[in-house]
Write an enzyme that holds these catalytic residues in place. Sequence first.
Site, mmCIF file in Angstrom:
data_model
loop_
_atom_site.group_PDB
_atom_site.id
_atom_site.type_symbol
_atom_site.label_atom_id
_atom_site.label_comp_id
_atom_site.label_asym_id
_atom_site.label_seq_id
_atom_site.Cartn_x
_atom_site.Cartn_y
_atom_site.Cartn_z
ATOM 1 C CB CYS A 117 32.992 0.164 -20.602
ATOM 2 S SG CYS A 117 33.259 1.237 -19.177
ATOM 3 C CB CYS A 150 27.850 -1.107 -14.508
ATOM 4 S SG CYS A 150 29.569 -1.674 -14.362
#
Length: 259
Positions: A75, A184
Amino acid sequence: MNSNNQPIGIFDSGIGGTSIWSAIHQLLPNEKTIYLADSKNAPYGQKSKEEIVALSMKNTDFLLEMNCKLIVVACNTATTNAIQELRAKYNVPFIGIEPAIKPAVTHSKTQTIGILATQGTLNSELFNKTTEKYQDTKIIEQVGHGLVQLIENGDINSPEMIKLLRSYLTPMIEANIDYLVLGCSHYPYLIPQIKKILPEHIHIIDSGEAVAKQTQKILREKVGFSSAENSQPIFYTNTNAKVLTEILENKFTVEKKEF
């Protein structure tokens, strides 16, 4: 280095980090992996640094209880906001994921690149330190408001998704970018949709392959490879398992678990 059959732990604020898991699994098929999708708290990108650190520690605690030998923070937001705190607290190697700005800057002919990322990543101190190194390149930052929620809901091909992507990418195209960095781990699942909007000459970069190679390097130098063969991965989510199961093309079992 002796063999080490303990699993590799991977966590993300939802299903997006499976793009990182997939790259690791392809490169290291004999490694057992445990994937943690904290979809209940997705997206991390709109939370405070304190919240992100607390959630990242909660996920780490869960994976360490599963006896993981190494943890991949799949992440961008958690990496840029929490990895220093994680490394300070836990005695286990961590591998983070950051937007792949360096290869985009290095190869850009127009000296203009675009970055599509979450608010949490773009606002982080680590991200700003990275971009400061590249003063000669114009870096166009765009927050991907709403994209993670749509992916988590399984609405990857929805008209709303296409409309959002078009609104985010059109100004970058007009600014003459030749590289788009996906900042992302959810966003690689949007590459087919993004390619329909971008001109062919604009290259798309994500971090999956680089993270997989770094994982291999840490296993070789510090932790040890598994001596098992083709270990079956384990997937956990704290919400409905349906979307995660579908993104894995129904090839693996996903268990719902509170954490």
